[in-house]
Design an enzyme around this catalytic site. Sequence first.
Site, PDB file in Angstrom:
ATOM      1  N   ARG A   1      -3.257  39.565  70.804  1.00 36.47           N
ATOM      2  CA  ARG A   1      -3.633  40.892  70.300  1.00 36.47           C
ATOM      3  C   ARG A   1      -4.451  40.673  69.037  1.00 36.47           C
ATOM      4  O   ARG A   1      -3.969  40.109  68.057  1.00 36.47           O
ATOM      5  CB  ARG A   1      -2.386  41.732  69.993  1.00 36.47           C
ATOM      6  CG  ARG A   1      -2.702  42.998  69.232  1.00 36.47           C
ATOM      7  CD  ARG A   1      -1.547  43.947  69.152  1.00 36.47           C
ATOM      8  NE  ARG A   1      -1.282  44.574  70.433  1.00 36.47           N
ATOM      9  CZ  ARG A   1      -0.529  45.666  70.602  1.00 36.47           C
ATOM     10  NH1 ARG A   1       0.023  46.243  69.559  1.00 36.47           N
ATOM     11  NH2 ARG A   1      -0.338  46.179  71.796  1.00 36.47           N
TER      12      ARG A   1
ATOM     13  N   GLN B   1      -1.714  47.597  79.282  1.00 33.50           N
ATOM     14  CA  GLN B   1      -1.236  48.973  79.214  1.00 33.50           C
ATOM     15  C   GLN B   1      -1.672  49.746  80.464  1.00 33.50           C
ATOM     16  O   GLN B   1      -0.878  50.472  81.066  1.00 33.50           O
ATOM     17  CB  GLN B   1      -1.817  49.638  77.952  1.00 33.50           C
ATOM     18  CG  GLN B   1      -1.401  51.078  77.773  1.00 33.50           C
ATOM     19  CD  GLN B   1       0.067  51.237  77.429  1.00 33.50           C
ATOM     20  OE1 GLN B   1       0.543  50.638  76.490  1.00 33.50           O
ATOM     21  NE2 GLN B   1       0.794  52.035  78.194  1.00 33.50           N
TER      22      GLN B   1
ATOM     23  N   ARG C   1       5.764  48.577  81.258  1.00 33.35           N
ATOM     24  CA  ARG C   1       5.038  47.446  80.648  1.00 33.35           C
ATOM     25  C   ARG C   1       5.705  46.126  81.049  1.00 33.35           C
ATOM     26  O   ARG C   1       5.052  45.143  81.362  1.00 33.35           O
ATOM     27  CB  ARG C   1       5.034  47.568  79.107  1.00 33.35           C
ATOM     28  CG  ARG C   1       4.290  48.765  78.545  1.00 33.35           C
ATOM     29  CD  ARG C   1       2.799  48.654  78.773  1.00 33.35           C
ATOM     30  NE  ARG C   1       2.244  47.410  78.299  1.00 33.35           N
ATOM     31  CZ  ARG C   1       1.874  47.162  77.027  1.00 33.35           C
ATOM     32  NH1 ARG C   1       1.966  48.103  76.125  1.00 33.35           N
ATOM     33  NH2 ARG C   1       1.369  45.986  76.679  1.00 33.35           N
TER      34      ARG C   1
HETATM   35  N1  NVA Z   1      -5.311  52.724  70.443  1.00 35.36           N
HETATM   36  C1  NVA Z   1      -4.109  52.232  69.828  1.00 35.36           C
HETATM   37  C2  NVA Z   1      -3.176  51.710  70.864  1.00 35.36           C
HETATM   38  C3  NVA Z   1      -1.851  51.244  70.336  1.00 35.36           C
HETATM   39  C4  NVA Z   1      -0.988  50.698  71.433  1.00 35.36           C
HETATM   40  C5  NVA Z   1      -4.473  51.151  68.823  1.00 35.36           C
HETATM   41  O1  NVA Z   1      -5.344  50.323  69.133  1.00 35.36           O
HETATM   42  O2  NVA Z   1      -3.897  51.132  67.740  1.00 35.36           O
HETATM   43  N1   CP Z   2       1.590  50.608  73.742  1.00 36.22           N
HETATM   44  C1   CP Z   2       1.616  49.486  73.017  1.00 36.22           C
HETATM   45  O1   CP Z   2       0.835  48.551  73.217  1.00 36.22           O
HETATM   46  O2   CP Z   2       2.599  49.466  72.076  1.00 36.22           O
HETATM   47  P1   CP Z   2       2.761  48.369  70.933  1.00 36.22           P
HETATM   48  O3   CP Z   2       1.619  48.539  69.972  1.00 36.22           O
HETATM   49  O4   CP Z   2       4.090  48.695  70.319  1.00 36.22           O
HETATM   50  O5   CP Z   2       2.743  47.009  71.567  1.00 36.22           O
END
Ligand code: NVA
Ligand code: CP
Length: 308
Positions: A106, A136, A295
């Site tokens: 991430r 997701q 998930r």
């Molecule tokens: N669009 C949001 C998704 C979080 C799961 C972000 O990137 O913060």
């Molecule tokens: N929806 C999602 O990716 O949640 P987190 O940011 O908690 O991983």
Amino acid sequence: MIKPIKLANKNFLSSLDLSTDEIINILDLAKNFKNNKLNVDLKNKVLGLIFDKSSTRTRVSFQVAMSRLGGTTIDLNPTTSQIGRGELIKDTARVLGRYCDVIAIRTFSHSDLEEYAKWSTKPVINALTDLEHPCQALADYLTIQEEFTDFKDVVLTFIGDGNNVANSLILCGALLGVEVRIACPKGYEPNSFVINKAYEIYNNKNLLKISDDPNTAVLGANVLYTDVWSSMGEEKQKEEKDKVFNGFTIDSDLVKKADKEAIILHCLPAYRSKEITDEVFESKKNRIFDQAENRLHAQQALLSCLLH
Ligand code: NVA
Ligand code: CP
């Protein structure tokens, strides 16, 4: 008995890395994992997790997924590894490939994720970038499939920011033949490369609509979906976005315009009275926590395919 198929692409950086058949296989596997009807043994396999941004669901669901499959995870973050001191991605990637069997990342820039994938000898999974959140989308379409038998009958309306979540929903939706409507303020549309790719994939170009009118976009929709207005990394734009997104809240008036049986999805975390009202969030139409659970099952399925 359904079995994981070997994926044509080594990596899962984008929803585009899967074919329609591969997505359908992953969703079928996920359903079987959910019903405890499938055992895949990934004993001794190690998933490396790199999180340059916060995470609850993605981190925990990947850890539990590996644990259920008999493997393990290593959780790296910039402050406790050398990544934060500026070690080059190409060096980190080459080292981790010697220890781990798969790496989920991430991070902010999608090109950084691609750089990891370029140098890693092992599969790389997108655990969210500024451009996409394809894991997701797998869980989202699994949740939708649990409610509606045929994707071809589904109208999915996403109301909010044309962000990473919206981009992956569009691409995965195009591959599955789902009608996707996006309602976002002008200037906050999904990525133009993503939109063009989706139009290339759809047989019927009318199945993707981008507008700035939530009231029209929800008419007859089966699924209403939203996400935060300001994503991680956009903290400085929050005040401005809160103003621009006024009118893009999923509230009960908007829900009434959708199909009577419509369900509500949100990838979480959610900000009540911004993108969604508390009333709608807590309503019977909410499938948000099934979606969060999914998930886990979708990622068990993905890992089984990548490591099989
Ligand atoms: N669009 C949001 C998704 C979080 C799961 C972000 O990137 O913060
Ligand atoms: N929806 C999602 O990716 O949640 P987190 O940011 O908690 O991983």
